[in-house]
Design a protein around this motif. Structure first.
Motif, mmCIF file in Angstrom:
data_model
loop_
_atom_site.group_PDB
_atom_site.id
_atom_site.type_symbol
_atom_site.label_atom_id
_atom_site.label_comp_id
_atom_site.label_asym_id
_atom_site.label_seq_id
_atom_site.Cartn_x
_atom_site.Cartn_y
_atom_site.Cartn_z
ATOM 1 N N ASP A 13 31.936 2.611 13.598
ATOM 2 C CA ASP A 13 31.289 3.191 14.769
ATOM 3 C C ASP A 13 30.107 4.056 14.336
ATOM 4 N N LEU A 14 28.968 3.432 14.109
ATOM 5 C CA LEU A 14 27.793 4.164 13.640
ATOM 6 C C LEU A 14 27.177 5.032 14.737
ATOM 7 N N LYS A 15 27.241 4.557 15.971
ATOM 8 C CA LYS A 15 26.673 5.352 17.067
ATOM 9 C C LYS A 15 27.472 6.627 17.276
ATOM 10 N N GLY A 16 28.796 6.505 17.264
ATOM 11 C CA GLY A 16 29.641 7.682 17.434
ATOM 12 C C GLY A 16 29.423 8.694 16.326
ATOM 13 N N GLN A 17 29.261 8.204 15.118
ATOM 14 C CA GLN A 17 29.010 9.095 13.984
ATOM 15 C C GLN A 17 27.677 9.834 14.172
ATOM 16 N N TYR A 18 26.667 9.107 14.602
ATOM 17 C CA TYR A 18 25.349 9.712 14.842
ATOM 18 C C TYR A 18 25.421 10.788 15.918
ATOM 19 N N LEU A 19 26.095 10.496 17.015
ATOM 20 C CA LEU A 19 26.121 11.431 18.135
ATOM 21 C C LEU A 19 26.742 12.772 17.757
ATOM 22 N N LYS A 20 27.662 12.771 16.815
ATOM 23 C CA LYS A 20 28.314 14.015 16.392
ATOM 24 C C LYS A 20 27.355 14.948 15.657
ATOM 25 N N ILE A 21 26.359 14.381 15.012
ATOM 26 C CA ILE A 21 25.409 15.212 14.256
ATOM 27 C C ILE A 21 23.980 14.972 14.750
ATOM 28 N N LYS A 22 23.870 14.558 16.002
ATOM 29 C CA LYS A 22 22.575 14.170 16.572
ATOM 30 C C LYS A 22 21.488 15.244 16.421
ATOM 31 N N PRO A 23 21.747 16.503 16.757
ATOM 32 C CA PRO A 23 20.680 17.505 16.616
ATOM 33 C C PRO A 23 20.147 17.624 15.195
ATOM 34 N N GLU A 24 21.041 17.582 14.207
ATOM 35 C CA GLU A 24 20.608 17.687 12.816
ATOM 36 C C GLU A 24 19.787 16.468 12.387
ATOM 37 N N ILE A 25 20.268 15.292 12.771
ATOM 38 C CA ILE A 25 19.546 14.067 12.423
ATOM 39 C C ILE A 25 18.183 14.034 13.104
#
Length: 384
Positions: A13-25
């Motif tokens: 689940d790459l999208k879910g992983q991204y959303l958890k750290i979205k502001p930093e990314i």
């Protein structure tokens, strides 16, 4: 139990992983764009230092992808056409592909059924006066027995290239209890930052790790067109660079790598406990000499039921993968080396038995329970 659809259950689940750290990314991406230094910019330099520090190595060199990393490593070690390199018959094609591209000769070795690593007990017998190296592949997230490999390599003076594409963050455990990260133990280690890896970017990327400063400088030059100084080329090189945007992403995600490993390990532990009594489904072995970061959760299915299980789970909306359906020595492109069916029986058998289940950092308990229930049902009822 909920009626899941195939698009709701994912291998990773790459999208879910991204959303958890979205502001930093997002902030890291914006900074990289604003800096407008897209090649070898500050983010590449920062991530290189972070990678070096995390792995406790003398040198870290980023490049365009994991396949390039393997090729650059062999070029840096001075392998020449006609030299032989020992490599597992059960691995992703990239490990062998670069050997062929460089005009080297792959000498395949069978694997161990319990850990899927190269069978180090067969290593010494394969070494000839043309052998220059061996590539232990840390498959599925667990280190090979590096002490066994290194003992033979040292005696015969051959190089050790660790293929760490699936095991970034795993730790090798020496006999005396000390540890070292995968990819930092042999002469040089290589890795991939393909999106689905434990440490993955949003495109392609790779790196090399070594404790040998001189070798590190050499591969850095090779990766940059063979130049130390712009327009002055001291050796034959390649163009293999990690771009600034990917480096920005990776520098953020590296801070979470240990957490990602722990998340995957928890998913694996629940699978283990749930499947321990299934005699036809063999859960992944844990080697005493390595932690396991579970880039894949790969089981073995006995009695010829692997493909039936795969089809059954597909009907239930549960994806699975087979890593790998054909051993390298039987791939059409590599038949030219003269190998045939039966040469590496364990590797060939594993291609018929292995199946990898969904595992990732964002796995929801209800989704995993749905997967587990259907697998148990298959073996207790439908798969009879």
């Amino acid at each position: 139990m909920p009626d899941y659809k195939m698009d709701k259950i994912q291998m990773v689940d790459l999208k879910g992983q991204y959303l958890k750290i979205k502001p930093e990314i997002d902030n890291a991406l914006l900074k990289a764009v604003e800096d407008a230094a897209y090649i070898n910019g500050p983010q590449v330099k920062q991530f290189t230092e972070s990678l070096k520090s995390f792995n406790k190595v003398a040198a870290a060199i980023t490049c365009a992808n994991g396949t390039d990393a393997l090729q650059i490593a062999m070029m840096g070690l001075g392998f020449k056409p006609g030299d032989e390199v020992i490599v597992p018959a059960f691995t992703y094609i990239a490990t062998v592909e670069v050997i062929a591209l460089l005009g080297l000769i792959p000498k395949f070795i069978d694997i161990r059924e319990d850990t899927f690593e190269l069978d180090y007990t067969q290593l010494e017998a394969l070494i000839s006066d043309k052998t220059v190296g061996v590539v232990p592949v840390h498959l599925f997230g667990q280190c090979s027995n590096m002490e066994a490999v290194l003992a033979v390599a040292k005696e015969y003076k051959i190089a050790v290239i660790e293929d760490t594409a699936q095991a970034m963050g795993a730790q090798y455990i020496y006999g005396d209890g000390t540890t070292a990260f995968a990819g930092t133990i042999g002469d040089i280690g290589t890795t991939s930052f393909f999106p689905s890896k434990n440490l993955g970017c949003f495109g392609d990327g790779g790196a090399l790790l070594t404790q040998n400063v001189e070798l590190g400088e050499k591969v850095q030059i090779i990766a940059n067109h063979g130049q130390r100084k712009k327009y002055y080329h001291e050796t034959i090189g390649v163009n293999s660079r990690l771009d600034n945007i990917q480096a920005a992403i990776l520098d953020v995600k590296l801070r979470y790598l240990n957490h990602y490993s722990e998340s995957r390990q928890k998913v694996a532990e629940k699978y283990d406990e749930s499947f321990k009594d299934l005699t036809e489904l063999i859960i992944p072995n844990r080697a005493k000499y390595s932690t396991h970061v579970f880039n894949q959760y790969t089981c073995k299915v006995k009695n010829g039921k692997r493909d039936k299980l795969k089809a059954y789970l597909h009907e239930k909306g549960i994806p699975t993968m087979v890593y790998y359906p054909v051993p390298v020595h039987l791939q059409e492109a590599y038949l030219v080396y003269g190998y045939k069916k039966g040469d590496y029986p364990v590797a060939e058998r594993m291609c018929d038995e292995v199946i990898s289940l969904p595992i990732h950092t964002e796995m929801k308990i209800e989704v995993q329970e749905f997967i587990i229930e259907n697998i148990i049902n298959f073996f207790n009822k439908d798969g009879k």
